[in-house]
Enzyme design. Structure first.
Site, PDB file in Angstrom:
ATOM      1  N   GLU A  55       9.555  -3.989  10.102  1.00  0.00           N
ATOM      2  CA  GLU A  55       9.931  -2.699   9.501  1.00  0.00           C
ATOM      3  C   GLU A  55      10.488  -1.754  10.555  1.00  0.00           C
ATOM      4  O   GLU A  55       9.854  -1.534  11.609  1.00  0.00           O
ATOM      5  CB  GLU A  55       8.709  -2.068   8.810  1.00  0.00           C
ATOM      6  CG  GLU A  55       9.050  -0.700   8.200  1.00  0.00           C
ATOM      7  CD  GLU A  55       8.007  -0.172   7.223  1.00  0.00           C
ATOM      8  OE1 GLU A  55       7.039  -0.894   6.883  1.00  0.00           O
ATOM      9  OE2 GLU A  55       8.188   0.990   6.785  1.00  0.00           O
TER      10      GLU A  55
ATOM     11  N   GLU B 110      -1.133  -5.400   8.666  1.00  0.00           N
ATOM     12  CA  GLU B 110      -0.298  -4.806   9.722  1.00  0.00           C
ATOM     13  C   GLU B 110      -0.893  -5.043  11.108  1.00  0.00           C
ATOM     14  O   GLU B 110      -2.116  -5.031  11.274  1.00  0.00           O
ATOM     15  CB  GLU B 110      -0.186  -3.285   9.490  1.00  0.00           C
ATOM     16  CG  GLU B 110       0.503  -2.919   8.181  1.00  0.00           C
ATOM     17  CD  GLU B 110       0.625  -1.413   7.981  1.00  0.00           C
ATOM     18  OE1 GLU B 110       0.289  -0.633   8.908  1.00  0.00           O
ATOM     19  OE2 GLU B 110       1.068  -1.015   6.883  1.00  0.00           O
TER      20      GLU B 110
ATOM     21  N   ASP C  77       0.841  -1.205   0.000  1.00  0.00           N
ATOM     22  CA  ASP C  77       0.000   0.000   0.000  1.00  0.00           C
ATOM     23  C   ASP C  77       0.877   1.256   0.000  1.00  0.00           C
ATOM     24  O   ASP C  77       0.369   2.376  -0.048  1.00  0.00           O
ATOM     25  CB  ASP C  77      -1.010  -0.008   1.163  1.00  0.00           C
ATOM     26  CG  ASP C  77      -0.350   0.072   2.521  1.00  0.00           C
ATOM     27  OD1 ASP C  77       0.887  -0.045   2.603  1.00  0.00           O
ATOM     28  OD2 ASP C  77      -1.078   0.274   3.523  1.00  0.00           O
ATOM     29  N   SER C  78       2.216   1.063  -0.011  1.00  0.00           N
ATOM     30  CA  SER C  78       3.133   2.175  -0.291  1.00  0.00           C
ATOM     31  C   SER C  78       2.787   2.771  -1.653  1.00  0.00           C
ATOM     32  O   SER C  78       3.190   3.905  -1.958  1.00  0.00           O
ATOM     33  CB  SER C  78       4.585   1.684  -0.261  1.00  0.00           C
ATOM     34  OG  SER C  78       4.729   0.507  -1.026  1.00  0.00           O
TER      35      SER C  78
ATOM     36  N   ASP D 135      -1.229  -6.300  -0.365  1.00  0.00           N
ATOM     37  CA  ASP D 135      -1.235  -5.626   0.934  1.00  0.00           C
ATOM     38  C   ASP D 135      -2.650  -5.134   1.244  1.00  0.00           C
ATOM     39  O   ASP D 135      -3.231  -4.373   0.444  1.00  0.00           O
ATOM     40  CB  ASP D 135      -0.279  -4.418   0.829  1.00  0.00           C
ATOM     41  CG  ASP D 135       0.328  -4.050   2.156  1.00  0.00           C
ATOM     42  OD1 ASP D 135       0.076  -4.749   3.159  1.00  0.00           O
ATOM     43  OD2 ASP D 135       1.091  -3.060   2.179  1.00  0.00           O
TER      44      ASP D 135
ATOM     45  N   LYS E 127      -1.011  -9.481   2.986  1.00  0.00           N
ATOM     46  CA  LYS E 127      -0.251  -8.989   4.141  1.00  0.00           C
ATOM     47  C   LYS E 127      -1.139  -8.008   4.888  1.00  0.00           C
ATOM     48  O   LYS E 127      -1.913  -7.269   4.267  1.00  0.00           O
ATOM     49  CB  LYS E 127       1.031  -8.291   3.678  1.00  0.00           C
ATOM     50  CG  LYS E 127       1.802  -7.623   4.829  1.00  0.00           C
ATOM     51  CD  LYS E 127       3.152  -7.112   4.395  1.00  0.00           C
ATOM     52  CE  LYS E 127       3.127  -5.704   3.841  1.00  0.00           C
ATOM     53  NZ  LYS E 127       2.584  -4.673   4.764  1.00  0.00           N
TER      54      LYS E 127
HETATM   55  O1  KIV Z   1       3.508  -1.104   1.602  1.00  0.00           O
HETATM   56  C1  KIV Z   1       4.655  -1.547   1.527  1.00  0.00           C
HETATM   57  O2  KIV Z   1       5.382  -1.356   0.548  1.00  0.00           O
HETATM   58  C2  KIV Z   1       5.153  -2.311   2.664  1.00  0.00           C
HETATM   59  C3  KIV Z   1       6.624  -2.618   2.692  1.00  0.00           C
HETATM   60  C4  KIV Z   1       7.356  -1.432   3.175  1.00  0.00           C
HETATM   61  C5  KIV Z   1       6.920  -3.821   3.508  1.00  0.00           C
HETATM   62  O3  KIV Z   1       4.410  -2.638   3.526  1.00  0.00           O
END
Ligand code: KIV
Length: 299
Positions: A202, A135, A64-65, A103, A133
């Site tokens: 992280e 968090e 989600d970056s 994510d 993934k």
């Molecule tokens: O969103 C993302 O790119 C991430 C990575 C920094 C692990 O969660």
């Protein structure tokens, strides 16, 4: 965009890399057992996924970056399920061998376990991802258990969890005190027990990340967490020097594509302005006979 299809010659066909075996979550575990570092990068589009896959990356995270490095938001919070699915589909079209991880965006798994399972399922069913993934630590255990029992592999994410920056007080290293470090270790063990196949750590002190990696039988993937993790991930736009706003201390920049893009765009603009582009080799001509026929036709 040009609509003229490139001619496929024997040379272009024969240089195609042979298809690698699909990387699975079992391969992740085996790599940890053999002490072989796991490689992971983010991607948000087809060409990047294709290049990473062909380079031999083990896993691609559609992070989600995306919100910050592609969509231009200040944080990851505005990213939606629709954004994530749209980009995940493009990545799945490009990468055939890497383990693909979608994510889960902010508010797609926090409200209820039902919503968490449904949204996790969409990454596999609609977007071609292999896993998701999410968090968080102990507060996510119920959601993780429910998603895993639906048959969906889950990667955890501890330490600096960007969806919680308002609670963490900004993008800062986590687990720096003995109390915070102990809590992180407990969370990591809880996520393993809940069924995560791997955990991203992280921005965590290197010694702590190494200790957690030793305590877990599932692999840890570090970003800003030192060399003692079982694998490493970077945000591709940081690695390529494509993100103009800031570069975290833990990033190694392997290229400066932002500057290279500016140079190429500047050159194109001046080529068009001084009419040196398109040149003859970039143009298509009519057959002389057809041209003459046209002249006769139109007078
Ligand atoms: O969103 C993302 O790119 C991430 C990575 C920094 C692990 O969660």
């Amino acid at each position: 965009m040009s609509t003229i299809a490139p001619v496929l010659t024997a040379a272009t066909v024969s240089t195609a890399a042979p298809q690698r075996k699909k990387v699975t979550i079992t391969a992740f575990r085996q790599k940890k057992e053999r002490g072989e570092p796991i490689t992971m990068l983010t991607a948000y589009d087809y060409p990047t996924a294709l290049a990473e896959d062909q380079a031999g990356i083990d896993s691609i995270l559609v992070g989600d970056s995306l919100g910050m490095v592609v969509l231009g938001y200040q944080t990851t919070l505005p990213v939606t399920m629709d954004d994530m699915l749209h980009h995940s589909k493009a990545v799945a079209r490009g990468a055939k061998s890497a383990l693909l991880i979608g994510d889960m965006p902010f508010m797609s798994y926090q409200v209820s376990t039902e919503e968490a399972v449904r949204n996790a399922g969409r990454f596999l069913q609609e977007a071609g991802m292999d896993a998701v993934k999410l968090e968080g630590g102990r507060e996510r255990v119920d959601a993780i258990r429910a998603i895993v029992s639906a048959g969906i592999p889950v990667m955890g994410h501890l330490g600096l969890t960007p969806q919680s920056i308002n609670q963490l007080g900004g993008f800062r290293t986590q687990g720096k005190t003995a109390t915070a470090a102990k809590r992180l270790i407990e969370d990591a063990l809880l996520l393993e027990e809940a069924g995560c196949f791997s955990i991203v750590l992280e921005s965590v002190p290197a010694r702590l990340a190494q200790l957690i990696s030793k305590k877990l039988s599932i692999p840890t993937i570090g970003i800003g967490a030192g060399v003692g993790c079982d694998g490493q991930v970077l945000v591709t736009h940081d690695l390529l020097g494509l993100f103009d706003r800031f570069t975290p201390k833990f990033v190694k920049k392997y290229a400066d594509f932002h500057a290279e893009m500016q140079r190429a765009f500047g050159e194109y603009i001046s080529d068009v302005q001084n009419r040196s582009f398109p040149a003859l080799e970039h143009s298509v001509e009519m057959d002389e006979k057809e041209w003459q026929a046209l002249q006769t036709e139109i007078g």
